[in-house]
Design an enzyme around this catalytic site. Structure first.
Site, mmCIF file in Angstrom:
data_model
loop_
_atom_site.group_PDB
_atom_site.id
_atom_site.type_symbol
_atom_site.label_atom_id
_atom_site.label_comp_id
_atom_site.label_asym_id
_atom_site.label_seq_id
_atom_site.Cartn_x
_atom_site.Cartn_y
_atom_site.Cartn_z
ATOM 1 N N LYS A 13 3.219 0.989 11.519
ATOM 2 C CA LYS A 13 4.636 0.632 11.426
ATOM 3 C C LYS A 13 5.340 1.323 10.258
ATOM 4 O O LYS A 13 6.522 1.623 10.347
ATOM 5 C CB LYS A 13 4.853 -0.882 11.408
ATOM 6 N N ARG A 88 6.861 -11.614 6.616
ATOM 7 C CA ARG A 88 5.456 -11.702 7.003
ATOM 8 C C ARG A 88 5.036 -13.143 7.227
ATOM 9 O O ARG A 88 3.880 -13.404 7.548
ATOM 10 C CB ARG A 88 4.608 -11.120 5.889
ATOM 11 N N ARG A 160 -6.846 3.412 -0.767
ATOM 12 C CA ARG A 160 -6.320 2.280 -1.540
ATOM 13 C C ARG A 160 -7.288 1.102 -1.508
ATOM 14 O O ARG A 160 -7.933 0.865 -0.491
ATOM 15 C CB ARG A 160 -4.987 1.820 -0.924
ATOM 16 N N ARG A 171 -7.170 -8.935 5.519
ATOM 17 C CA ARG A 171 -5.752 -8.731 5.830
ATOM 18 C C ARG A 171 -5.470 -9.021 7.298
ATOM 19 O O ARG A 171 -4.425 -9.552 7.651
ATOM 20 C CB ARG A 171 -5.335 -7.295 5.496
HETATM 21 P P1 AMP Z 1 1.721 -3.305 3.188
HETATM 22 O O1 AMP Z 1 1.784 -1.976 2.522
HETATM 23 O O2 AMP Z 1 3.000 -3.693 3.872
HETATM 24 O O3 AMP Z 1 0.541 -3.466 4.095
HETATM 25 O O4 AMP Z 1 1.552 -4.384 2.005
HETATM 26 C C1 AMP Z 1 0.460 -4.360 1.116
HETATM 27 C C2 AMP Z 1 0.244 -5.720 0.496
HETATM 28 O O5 AMP Z 1 1.433 -6.132 -0.209
HETATM 29 C C3 AMP Z 1 -0.004 -6.858 1.491
HETATM 30 O O6 AMP Z 1 -1.358 -6.927 1.878
HETATM 31 C C4 AMP Z 1 0.426 -8.060 0.671
HETATM 32 O O7 AMP Z 1 -0.540 -8.415 -0.304
HETATM 33 C C5 AMP Z 1 1.634 -7.526 -0.074
HETATM 34 N N1 AMP Z 1 2.887 -7.742 0.700
HETATM 35 C C6 AMP Z 1 3.679 -6.791 1.262
HETATM 36 N N2 AMP Z 1 4.733 -7.349 1.885
HETATM 37 C C7 AMP Z 1 4.609 -8.686 1.714
HETATM 38 C C8 AMP Z 1 5.373 -9.824 2.134
HETATM 39 N N3 AMP Z 1 6.493 -9.688 2.878
HETATM 40 N N4 AMP Z 1 4.931 -11.051 1.770
HETATM 41 C C9 AMP Z 1 3.818 -11.205 1.023
HETATM 42 N N5 AMP Z 1 3.039 -10.203 0.625
HETATM 43 C C10 AMP Z 1 3.424 -8.941 0.952
#
Ligand code: AMP
Length: 214
Positions: A13, A88, A160, A171
């Protein structure tokens, strides 16, 4: 146009959101990127977020919601935006809805990039990120032109911490528990559109632009 992207971590996404932002000239707002930028800059928010991110958990709503609300109130968001990784949780979705309706606005589309768990695990082990500029790559699907080196800033790429296999499993279970209910939530609101995220990246993008229109 106000769009949110739904989909499991690793569904692609982020890549699609970047391309949509470019095509429709709207800001791409990724909460994951915001947290990572804070982490890199050593801010308090970054330090707090890291504790959760490294375990594959969601950062608490108390640290997330205001951040996004402030961002979408900025001048560059007046013609719309694409939210990637937010909301989320149902409470985040409710906060967004309230903030928008207070301004007489509403989301236009929630696009779900649908990919089964089996594919996600294989995909994420191939992800690589640039620790300097944040660009992301995939060793099979979106390889950099020079092996393991960022195309944009020539820094060596890394896997990462939150893309490591044990964290990916966590996750995914967090996604099923807390984020997947949003699919039903936006279906009921009548704005859900689902695309098959297992297809070729360009094909997925075409499917999305078909939905959003030229
Ligand atoms: P992503 O790059 O979107 O997969 O985000 C990486 C990490 O950031 C996630 O696994 C969460 O720990 C945190 N994170 C990102 N967006 C959110 C959100 N809307 N609510 C809570 N945690 C978030």
């Amino acid at each position: 146009m106000k769009i949110i992207m739904l989909g499991a971590p690793g569904a692609g996404k982020g890549t699609q959101a970047e391309r949509i932002a470019e095509k429709y000239q709207i800001p791409h707002i990724s909460t994951g990127d915001i947290f990572r930028a804070n982490l890199k800059a050593g801010t308090e928010l970054g330090k707090k977020a890291k504790e959760y991110m490294d375990q594959g958990l969601l950062v608490p709503d108390s640290l997330t919601v205001d951040l996004v609300m402030d961002r979408i109130a900025k001048e560059d968001c007046k013609n719309g935006y694409i939210l990637d990784g937010f909301p989320r949780t149902i409470p985040q979705a409710e906060s967004l809805k309230e903030a928008l309706s207070a301004r007489g606005e509403a989301l236009d589309y929630a696009i779900d990039v649908n990919v089964p768990d089996e594919n996600i695990i294989t995909r994420m082990s191939g992800r690589r990120a640039c620790p300097n500029c944040g660009s992301t790559y995939h060793i099979v699907y979106a390889a950099p032109s020079k092996e393991n080196v960022c195309d944009k800033c020539e820094t060596a790429l890394i896997l990462r911490d939150d893309d490591k296999p044990e964290t990916v499993q966590k996750r995914l279970s967090v996604y099923h528990e807390q984020t997947q209910p949003l699919i039903e939530y936006y279906a009921s609101a009548g704005i859900l559109r689902t695309v098959d995220g297992t297809r070729d990246m360009n094909q997925v993008f075409e499917d999305i632009t078909d939905i959003l229109g030229a």
